[in-house]
Design a protein around this motif. Structure first.
Motif, short mmCIF file in Angstrom:
data_model
loop_
_atom_site.label_atom_id
_atom_site.label_comp_id
_atom_site.label_asym_id
_atom_site.label_seq_id
_atom_site.Cartn_x
_atom_site.Cartn_y
_atom_site.Cartn_z
N VAL A 1 -34.04 17.72 4.88
CA VAL A 1 -34.48 17.03 3.66
C VAL A 1 -35.64 16.12 4.03
O VAL A 1 -35.50 15.23 4.87
N ALA A 2 -36.80 16.38 3.40
CA ALA A 2 -37.98 15.57 3.69
C ALA A 2 -37.85 14.19 3.04
O ALA A 2 -37.32 14.08 1.93
N TYR A 3 -38.29 13.16 3.75
CA TYR A 3 -38.32 11.83 3.16
C TYR A 3 -39.24 11.87 1.94
O TYR A 3 -40.33 12.45 1.99
N PRO A 4 -38.83 11.26 0.84
CA PRO A 4 -39.69 11.27 -0.35
C PRO A 4 -40.87 10.33 -0.16
O PRO A 4 -40.87 9.47 0.72
N ARG A 5 -41.87 10.49 -1.01
CA ARG A 5 -42.96 9.53 -1.03
C ARG A 5 -42.39 8.16 -1.39
O ARG A 5 -41.33 8.07 -2.04
N LEU B 1 -38.75 4.40 -4.22
CA LEU B 1 -38.58 3.19 -5.02
C LEU B 1 -37.91 3.49 -6.35
O LEU B 1 -37.09 2.72 -6.84
N ARG B 2 -38.26 4.65 -6.93
CA ARG B 2 -37.60 5.07 -8.17
C ARG B 2 -36.12 5.34 -7.90
O ARG B 2 -35.26 5.03 -8.73
N GLN B 3 -35.83 5.92 -6.74
CA GLN B 3 -34.43 6.18 -6.38
C GLN B 3 -33.60 4.90 -6.37
O GLN B 3 -32.54 4.83 -7.00
N ILE B 4 -34.07 3.90 -5.61
CA ILE B 4 -33.25 2.69 -5.46
C ILE B 4 -33.26 1.83 -6.72
O ILE B 4 -32.45 0.91 -6.85
N THR B 5 -34.17 2.12 -7.65
CA THR B 5 -34.17 1.42 -8.92
C THR B 5 -33.16 2.06 -9.88
O THR B 5 -32.35 1.38 -10.52
N VAL B 6 -33.21 3.39 -9.95
CA VAL B 6 -32.33 4.12 -10.86
C VAL B 6 -30.89 4.14 -10.35
O VAL B 6 -29.94 4.02 -11.13
N ALA B 7 -30.74 4.27 -9.02
CA ALA B 7 -29.42 4.52 -8.42
C ALA B 7 -28.31 3.55 -8.85
O ALA B 7 -27.23 3.99 -9.25
N PRO B 8 -28.55 2.24 -8.78
CA PRO B 8 -27.43 1.33 -9.11
C PRO B 8 -27.14 1.23 -10.60
O PRO B 8 -26.03 0.83 -10.98
N ILE B 9 -28.11 1.59 -11.44
CA ILE B 9 -27.96 1.35 -12.87
C ILE B 9 -26.81 2.14 -13.46
O ILE B 9 -26.02 1.63 -14.27
N GLU B 10 -26.68 3.42 -13.07
CA GLU B 10 -25.62 4.26 -13.64
C GLU B 10 -24.25 3.70 -13.32
O GLU B 10 -23.36 3.65 -14.19
N THR B 11 -24.06 3.26 -12.08
CA THR B 11 -22.76 2.70 -11.68
C THR B 11 -22.47 1.40 -12.42
O THR B 11 -21.32 1.13 -12.79
N LEU B 12 -23.51 0.61 -12.69
CA LEU B 12 -23.31 -0.63 -13.45
C LEU B 12 -22.92 -0.32 -14.90
O LEU B 12 -22.07 -1.01 -15.48
N PHE B 13 -23.53 0.71 -15.48
CA PHE B 13 -23.13 1.13 -16.82
C PHE B 13 -21.66 1.58 -16.82
O PHE B 13 -20.90 1.26 -17.75
N ALA B 14 -21.27 2.35 -15.79
CA ALA B 14 -19.88 2.82 -15.70
C ALA B 14 -18.93 1.64 -15.58
O ALA B 14 -17.86 1.61 -16.22
N ALA B 15 -19.30 0.66 -14.75
CA ALA B 15 -18.48 -0.55 -14.62
C ALA B 15 -18.41 -1.29 -15.94
O ALA B 15 -17.39 -1.92 -16.27
#
Length: 317
Positions: A202-206, A211-225
């Motif tokens: 798996v190639a490291y993303p640009r 940055l989009r990953q670590i921005t989007v990533a926590p939001i879904e779990t916070l919505f679930a919580a």
């Protein structure tokens, strides 16, 4: 000779299901001890106590979950340099995650659904494999970020589950986890060689994608919580930060157990982590959570699969 080569693979296929079955068995045994004397009228009263405001926020949080999960796939497609209609991606995400969250074995179920869907849009099998891995990585980054922040904000959170570590150790562990996230961003910025996991590259993303990953990533779990938070009583509620922290720990334990849908494991962890509430209040909130986060999306996902397959058959694909 071929049969001899297949045996190890066949054995491995049963390992995680067996672990999941054991986790469910142990969890239900512990739950049965925890829930002795459970009052069913009190459990139902916990659900009836929810007003229009609570139900509205629960629906909004559920919608937020699946909109954000759509963004997981969108970020992965951007990493691959592919464009797919956002409505199609949204329906694929709804189907994929509702099935994998309910059935378990998310890597397998997610791969099967995504392969069928995205190959119809021109992606190759290898590209779908990268997309699945990338989405799993995005989710993992989100959990790591939230766990680290939760334990930094409230080091006493660990005591709700085990109490084996001192607050200072918990803080340093949380800082270490955030350090891993920073390294991931640095490696992406430097454009280091691909990361190899069990022979899969798996190639490291640009950096912009990371940055989009670590921005989007926590939001879904916070919505679930948020679904659980708004389904819990307001009286005695320790606040969203604590509830979200307990949720992330419980959800992580459920995933690690490999139990389908985290059944039993998730409930036991939530009951352990939220002693402020009665067992009936927590279980009522978890019933609401499973209905909105798992069951309702699963029904919509199955309908989506049926419609998609009907169209594919009519098109002769």
């Amino acid at each position: 000779m071929a049969g001899a080569e297949m045996k190890p693979k066949s054995w491995k296929m049963f390992v995680w299901p067996m672990i999941g079955a054991v986790a469910i068995g142990v969890s239900f045994w512990l739950l049965s001890k925890e829930l002795r004397g459970l009052s069913w009228p009190a459990l139902w009263a916990g659900i009836e106590a929810l007003n229009l405001w609570h139900w509205s926020m629960i629906v909004l949080c559920t919608a937020g979950c699946y909109v954000t999960l759509t963004m997981y796939d969108q970020v992965a497609l951007a990493h691959l340099g592919k464009r797919v209609n956002v409505v199609f991606v949204g329906l694929c995400a709804l189907t994929t995650y509702s099935l994998s969250h309910t059935i378990g074995a998310s890597a397998f179920t997610g791969a099967v659904v995504r392969y069928r869907a995205y190959t119809s849009k021109g992606l190759t099998g290898a590209e779908v494999g990268i997309l699945v891995t990338f989405c799993s990585l995005t989710f993992s980054l989100g959990v790591m970020i939230l766990l680290a922040l939760a334990f930094l904000i409230d080091p006493g959170l660990e005591a709700r589950f085990a109490g084996a570590l001192s607050p200072s150790v918990v803080r340093w562990l949380a800082v270490g986890v955030l350090g891993v996230i920073v390294l991931y961003l640095v490696f992406s910025a430097l454009g280091l060689p691909p990361l190899r996991i069990r022979g899969f590259s798996v190639a490291y993303p640009r950096l912009s994608i990371a940055l989009r990953q670590i921005t989007v990533a926590p939001i879904e779990t916070l919505f679930a919580a948020g679904i659980v938070y708004f389904a819990l009583p307001e009286v005695g509620n320790p606040g969203f930060v604590v509830v979200a922290g307990v949720f992330v720990v419980s959800f992580s334990l459920a995933l690690l157990s490999h139990a389908p849908g985290g059944l039993g494991v998730f409930e036991l962890a939530m009951l352990t982590g939220l002693p402020e509430f009665s067992n009936e209040s927590v279980l009522a909130a978890l019933i609401v959570f499973r209905l909105f986060y798992l069951i309702f999306p699963l029904i919509l996902g199955l309908v989506t699969v049926a419609v998609f397959e009907h169209r594919q058959i009519k098109a002769g694909r």
